[in-house]
Design a protein around this motif. Structure first.
Motif, PDB file in Angstrom:
ATOM      1  N   MET A   1       1.253   1.762  19.990  1.00  0.00           N
ATOM      2  CA  MET A   1       1.058   2.499  18.754  1.00  0.00           C
ATOM      3  C   MET A   1       2.265   2.331  17.828  1.00  0.00           C
ATOM      4  SD  MET A   1      -1.004   4.291  17.138  1.00  0.00           S
ATOM      5  CE  MET A   1      -1.297   5.611  16.056  1.00  0.00           C
ATOM      6  N   SER A   2       3.451   2.348  18.407  1.00  0.00           N
ATOM      7  CA  SER A   2       4.676   2.198  17.622  1.00  0.00           C
ATOM      8  C   SER A   2       4.718   0.847  16.913  1.00  0.00           C
ATOM      9  CB  SER A   2       5.898   2.352  18.536  1.00  0.00           C
ATOM     10  OG  SER A   2       7.066   2.063  17.832  1.00  0.00           O
ATOM     11  N   ALA A   3       4.251  -0.198  17.591  1.00  0.00           N
ATOM     12  CA  ALA A   3       4.236  -1.530  16.983  1.00  0.00           C
ATOM     13  C   ALA A   3       3.277  -1.581  15.793  1.00  0.00           C
ATOM     14  CB  ALA A   3       3.858  -2.583  18.023  1.00  0.00           C
ATOM     15  N   VAL A   4       2.170  -0.887  15.893  1.00  0.00           N
ATOM     16  CA  VAL A   4       1.202  -0.857  14.796  1.00  0.00           C
ATOM     17  C   VAL A   4       1.800  -0.143  13.589  1.00  0.00           C
ATOM     18  CG1 VAL A   4      -1.058   0.052  14.070  1.00  0.00           C
ATOM     19  CG2 VAL A   4      -0.795  -1.001  16.320  1.00  0.00           C
ATOM     20  N   ILE A   5       2.466   0.975  13.833  1.00  0.00           N
ATOM     21  CA  ILE A   5       3.104   1.722  12.745  1.00  0.00           C
ATOM     22  C   ILE A   5       4.191   0.874  12.091  1.00  0.00           C
ATOM     23  CG2 ILE A   5       4.543   3.733  12.208  1.00  0.00           C
ATOM     24  CD1 ILE A   5       2.914   5.225  14.393  1.00  0.00           C
ATOM     25  N   SER A   6       5.004   0.192  12.906  1.00  0.00           N
ATOM     26  CA  SER A   6       6.056  -0.673  12.371  1.00  0.00           C
ATOM     27  C   SER A   6       5.455  -1.804  11.536  1.00  0.00           C
ATOM     28  CB  SER A   6       6.897  -1.264  13.498  1.00  0.00           C
ATOM     29  OG  SER A   6       7.591  -0.243  14.163  1.00  0.00           O
ATOM     30  N   PHE A   7       4.384  -2.398  12.027  1.00  0.00           N
ATOM     31  CA  PHE A   7       3.727  -3.479  11.295  1.00  0.00           C
ATOM     32  C   PHE A   7       3.202  -2.980   9.951  1.00  0.00           C
ATOM     33  CE2 PHE A   7      -0.105  -5.756  10.050  1.00  0.00           C
ATOM     34  CZ  PHE A   7       0.388  -7.048   9.948  1.00  0.00           C
ATOM     35  N   CYS A   8       2.545  -1.825   9.955  1.00  0.00           N
ATOM     36  CA  CYS A   8       1.994  -1.263   8.716  1.00  0.00           C
ATOM     37  C   CYS A   8       3.100  -0.907   7.727  1.00  0.00           C
ATOM     38  CB  CYS A   8       1.135  -0.041   9.024  1.00  0.00           C
ATOM     39  SG  CYS A   8      -0.406  -0.454   9.879  1.00  0.00           S
ATOM     40  N   ALA A   9       4.186  -0.329   8.223  1.00  0.00           N
ATOM     41  CA  ALA A   9       5.320   0.008   7.350  1.00  0.00           C
ATOM     42  C   ALA A   9       5.915  -1.264   6.757  1.00  0.00           C
ATOM     43  CB  ALA A   9       6.368   0.797   8.120  1.00  0.00           C
ATOM     44  N   GLY A  10       6.082  -2.278   7.575  1.00  0.00           N
ATOM     45  CA  GLY A  10       6.625  -3.547   7.091  1.00  0.00           C
ATOM     46  C   GLY A  10       5.722  -4.204   6.058  1.00  0.00           C
ATOM     47  N   ALA A  11       4.420  -4.174   6.315  1.00  0.00           N
ATOM     48  CA  ALA A  11       3.468  -4.756   5.354  1.00  0.00           C
ATOM     49  C   ALA A  11       3.515  -4.002   4.035  1.00  0.00           C
ATOM     50  CB  ALA A  11       2.058  -4.745   5.940  1.00  0.00           C
ATOM     51  N   PHE A  12       3.597  -2.681   4.097  1.00  0.00           N
ATOM     52  CA  PHE A  12       3.689  -1.888   2.870  1.00  0.00           C
ATOM     53  C   PHE A  12       4.948  -2.246   2.084  1.00  0.00           C
ATOM     54  CE2 PHE A  12       5.472   1.749   0.618  1.00  0.00           C
ATOM     55  CZ  PHE A  12       4.444   2.010  -0.287  1.00  0.00           C
ATOM     56  N   LEU A  13       6.103  -2.246   2.767  1.00  0.00           N
ATOM     57  CA  LEU A  13       7.365  -2.535   2.082  1.00  0.00           C
ATOM     58  C   LEU A  13       7.379  -3.941   1.487  1.00  0.00           C
ATOM     59  CD1 LEU A  13       9.960  -0.951   4.544  1.00  0.00           C
ATOM     60  CD2 LEU A  13       9.209  -0.041   2.347  1.00  0.00           C
ATOM     61  N   LEU A  14       6.745  -4.884   2.154  1.00  0.00           N
ATOM     62  CA  LEU A  14       6.740  -6.266   1.682  1.00  0.00           C
ATOM     63  C   LEU A  14       5.769  -6.485   0.521  1.00  0.00           C
ATOM     64  CD1 LEU A  14       7.834  -9.139   2.082  1.00  0.00           C
ATOM     65  CD2 LEU A  14       6.000  -9.499   3.745  1.00  0.00           C
TER      66      LEU A  14
END
Length: 177
Positions: A1-14
């Motif tokens: 779950m943590s990896a999914v949240i990190s991926f989504c946060a990274g995609a948003f910031l990018l």
């Protein structure tokens, strides 16, 4: 779950800065959302990185609290460097490529650098909940100044990446800049 949240946060910031520009029908270049590879700019950024990180290395080697520095092996640090590169590109796109220029329109360049880093630094507490994570404010100011001087994201992202590799080496409990 943590990896999914990190991926989504990274995609948003990018991607958010580019979506913002597209929605407002503005040129991303007006924000400095450009990646230029000028040899002189890169050499100057490497010189700034060497100067600042030499000083920080002296501090790290003599760090009196929390049993720091904890050094990693070179190979492990280099493997983690790939995540440091991704973080540098993603964070610089959002903070220096979009947020800082947005604040510049209202506050001017130097106040925008400070305000941007008052947001940038505390967000590092999410990934590394240690007070030392707030020290990312200071290299963030350097990255803001590099963005302001060179008007593109390559110099601050390069400094950020080098700083992340340095932080992985000396302070493995932190995430980096």
């Amino acid at each position: 779950m943590s990896a999914v949240i990190s991926f989504c946060a990274g995609a948003f910031l990018l991607y958010w800065p580019y979506l913002w520009c597209m929605y407002r029908k503005e040129d991303p270049g007006a924000y400095g959302l450009r990646w230029e590879f000028d040899r002189r700019d890169i050499m100057q950024t490497l010189a700034v990185s060497a100067l600042i990180l030499s000083f920080l290395t002296i501090v790290a080697v003599n760090w009196p609290w929390d049993e720091l520095p904890r050094r990693r092996g070179l190979w492990e640090a280099l493997n983690l460097g790939a995540s440091g590169l991704a973080a540098a590109v993603i964070e610089e796109t959002f903070f220096r490529g979009w947020l800082q220029p947005t604040f510049e329109k209202k506050l001017g360049p130097y106040a925008a650098i400070v305000v941007t880093n008052l947001i940038f630094a505390p967000l590092h507490l999410i990934a590394a909940p240690r007070l030392i994570s707030l020290c990312t404010f200071f290299p963030g100011v350097v990255m803001g100044l590099l963005k302001h001087r060179y008007k593109n994201l390559t110099p601050p992202a390069l400094f950020h990446f080098i700083g992340n590799v340095w932080a992985i080496w000396f302070f493995p409990t932190s995430i980096g800049f």
